[in-house]
Scaffold this active site. Sequence first.
Site, PDB file in Angstrom:
ATOM      1  N   LYS A  35      74.525  26.696  38.435  1.00  0.00           N
ATOM      2  CA  LYS A  35      74.772  27.173  39.001  1.00  0.00           C
ATOM      3  C   LYS A  35      74.247  26.344  40.562  1.00  0.00           C
ATOM      4  O   LYS A  35      73.330  25.877  40.466  1.00  0.00           O
ATOM      5  CB  LYS A  35      75.052  28.738  39.126  1.00  0.00           C
ATOM      6  CG  LYS A  35      73.253  28.985  39.878  1.00  0.00           C
ATOM      7  CD  LYS A  35      73.385  30.517  38.515  1.00  0.00           C
ATOM      8  CE  LYS A  35      72.194  31.623  38.748  1.00  0.00           C
ATOM      9  NZ  LYS A  35      71.676  32.386  38.325  1.00  0.00           N
ATOM     10  N   ARG A 130      72.647  45.349  38.361  1.00  0.00           N
ATOM     11  CA  ARG A 130      72.990  44.878  39.495  1.00  0.00           C
ATOM     12  C   ARG A 130      74.953  44.551  38.813  1.00  0.00           C
ATOM     13  O   ARG A 130      75.936  45.091  39.183  1.00  0.00           O
ATOM     14  CB  ARG A 130      72.711  42.518  39.442  1.00  0.00           C
ATOM     15  CG  ARG A 130      72.619  41.908  40.344  1.00  0.00           C
ATOM     16  CD  ARG A 130      72.404  41.232  40.664  1.00  0.00           C
ATOM     17  NE  ARG A 130      72.225  40.261  39.660  1.00  0.00           N
ATOM     18  CZ  ARG A 130      71.234  38.958  39.287  1.00  0.00           C
ATOM     19  NH1 ARG A 130      70.481  38.337  40.756  1.00  0.00           N
ATOM     20  NH2 ARG A 130      71.984  38.882  38.557  1.00  0.00           N
ATOM     21  N   TYR A 259      57.179  23.180  68.313  1.00  0.00           N
ATOM     22  CA  TYR A 259      57.659  24.683  69.415  1.00  0.00           C
ATOM     23  C   TYR A 259      56.605  25.825  68.970  1.00  0.00           C
ATOM     24  O   TYR A 259      55.614  25.869  68.093  1.00  0.00           O
ATOM     25  CB  TYR A 259      58.719  25.032  68.156  1.00  0.00           C
ATOM     26  CG  TYR A 259      59.854  24.153  69.032  1.00  0.00           C
ATOM     27  CD1 TYR A 259      60.822  24.112  69.995  1.00  0.00           C
ATOM     28  CD2 TYR A 259      60.572  23.707  67.522  1.00  0.00           C
ATOM     29  CE1 TYR A 259      61.970  22.823  70.447  1.00  0.00           C
ATOM     30  CE2 TYR A 259      61.619  22.926  68.132  1.00  0.00           C
ATOM     31  CZ  TYR A 259      62.429  21.772  68.989  1.00  0.00           C
ATOM     32  OH  TYR A 259      63.405  21.727  69.279  1.00  0.00           O
ATOM     33  N   MET A 307      63.810  21.125  62.952  1.00  0.00           N
ATOM     34  CA  MET A 307      64.811  20.852  62.519  1.00  0.00           C
ATOM     35  C   MET A 307      64.918  19.906  60.878  1.00  0.00           C
ATOM     36  O   MET A 307      65.542  19.029  60.833  1.00  0.00           O
ATOM     37  CB  MET A 307      66.298  20.728  63.623  1.00  0.00           C
ATOM     38  CG  MET A 307      67.340  20.984  62.971  1.00  0.00           C
ATOM     39  SD  MET A 307      69.101  20.819  63.494  1.00  0.00           S
ATOM     40  CE  MET A 307      69.144  22.563  63.511  1.00  0.00           C
TER      41      MET A 307
HETATM   42  C1  LIG Z   1      70.167  32.134  37.483  1.00  0.00           C
HETATM   43  C2  LIG Z   1      70.926  32.950  36.063  1.00  0.00           C
HETATM   44  C3  LIG Z   1      70.079  32.393  35.439  1.00  0.00           C
HETATM   45  C4  LIG Z   1      69.244  31.497  34.962  1.00  0.00           C
HETATM   46  O1  LIG Z   1      67.330  31.785  35.091  1.00  0.00           O
HETATM   47  P1  LIG Z   1      66.732  31.030  35.832  1.00  0.00           P
HETATM   48  O2  LIG Z   1      65.937  31.941  36.098  1.00  0.00           O
HETATM   49  O3  LIG Z   1      66.871  30.248  36.596  1.00  0.00           O
HETATM   50  O4  LIG Z   1      66.211  30.297  34.246  1.00  0.00           O
HETATM   51  C5  LIG Z   1      70.560  33.794  33.767  1.00  0.00           C
HETATM   52  N1  LIG Z   1      70.810  34.142  33.849  1.00  0.00           N
HETATM   53  C6  LIG Z   1      71.548  34.659  34.776  1.00  0.00           C
HETATM   54  C7  LIG Z   1      72.629  36.102  34.663  1.00  0.00           C
HETATM   55  C8  LIG Z   1      71.560  33.580  35.567  1.00  0.00           C
HETATM   56  O5  LIG Z   1      72.696  34.621  37.196  1.00  0.00           O
END
Ligand SMILES: *Cc1c(COP(=O)(O)O)cnc(C)c1O
Length: 365
Positions: A35, A130, A259, A307
């Site tokens: 992802k 969640r 800055y 930046m």
């Molecule tokens: C992002 C995610 C993972 C992977 O998590 P890592 O800590 O990067 O291994 C696994 N399961 C779900 C549901 C996630 O959202």
Amino acid sequence: MTPAAYVHLDLDAARHNLAQVRCYAPNACIMAVIKANAYGHGIERVASALQNADGFAVARVDEGVKLRRAGFTQPITVLQGFVCTDELRLLLQQQLAAVVHTPQQIAMLQQHVGPGQLSIWLKMDTGMNRLGFKGADFNAAYQALLACAAVQQPIHLITHFANADDLLDDKTRRQIDWFNEAVKDYPGERSIANSAGIMGWPTLSVGNRIDWVRPGLMLYGCSPFAGKTGADFGLKPVMSLHSRLIAVKDIAVGETVGYSGTWLCQAPTRLGVVSIGYGDGYHRHAASGTPVLVNGKRVPLIGRVSMDMITVDLGSQPEARPGDPVVLWGDGLAVEEVALHADTIPYTLLCGITQRVAIIDDHHG
Ligand SMILES: *Cc1c(COP(=O)(O)O)cnc(C)c1O
């Protein structure tokens, strides 16, 4: 000519890390989590490098569609599932599997008419609070989906850890036990563990069902455990962030740098300016003292990150010149260490690489 700021990807390291996942979880199938543009590494590149994974996981429908359009035919799971019937149709059309976690999704599946069946992972909320169903609602959701023509059987079963990176917190054990108890009579495949679960909780027991582990961070060579790096677990960093010095100058006592003048010069200092900043994804909260590699050697960042530039103290490297190579993290400097100095976690640094940073690997570009 190399670009001013670029990411180099070591895709052999990604393949090595995938093989490490197999060592940690020899009996499991691997859903490689790619992802968020593969945690900033480029989703298509990483998917191509990890063809040996048993499947992929993405967060959103459009990420899965992108993979299908690029020609990937592996099982792909969309971890957030769908939120409307258009997304449900896309999932079916593209043969993407979906996590089901709300009553609204179940209602859409019940009302769906048309060919095809959706492969689903029913999510149990075991304490992350969640996504997912809890307790009796989980079993009711399962029964409803069992009777649903649009759902491919068996229904697979999934949950997610909240604190698996804390090896002293027995919440993880409770999450495992609660999940295993809730699904014990169901025939579907199971999926529980993220990277921290795979590396930190090797006694995870899913009985004799097919289990799918869901590594993300560890595939990219990083540790989710505070104070440890991927190397401590036999992992290799995939991403190195590179730039170069663009100016070198001497600063007198009493001058300030950058800055808001947060860094005050207390002894004559040779200062280097590096072409990298938060516009590239180098975190603005990286504090004075954050290590940076100039010509392969550590120097401290000084002053605020801006930046397009940062400033470093070249005291230990008086010979450094504009054009000299700089590594912000990767080979020789763990991103986990930079994250500590920036008061964040390696995930945000990897994901934060911006569009203007060129990505190159050994085979392309
Ligand atoms: C992002 C995610 C993972 C992977 O998590 P890592 O800590 O990067 O291994 C696994 N399961 C779900 C549901 C996630 O959202």
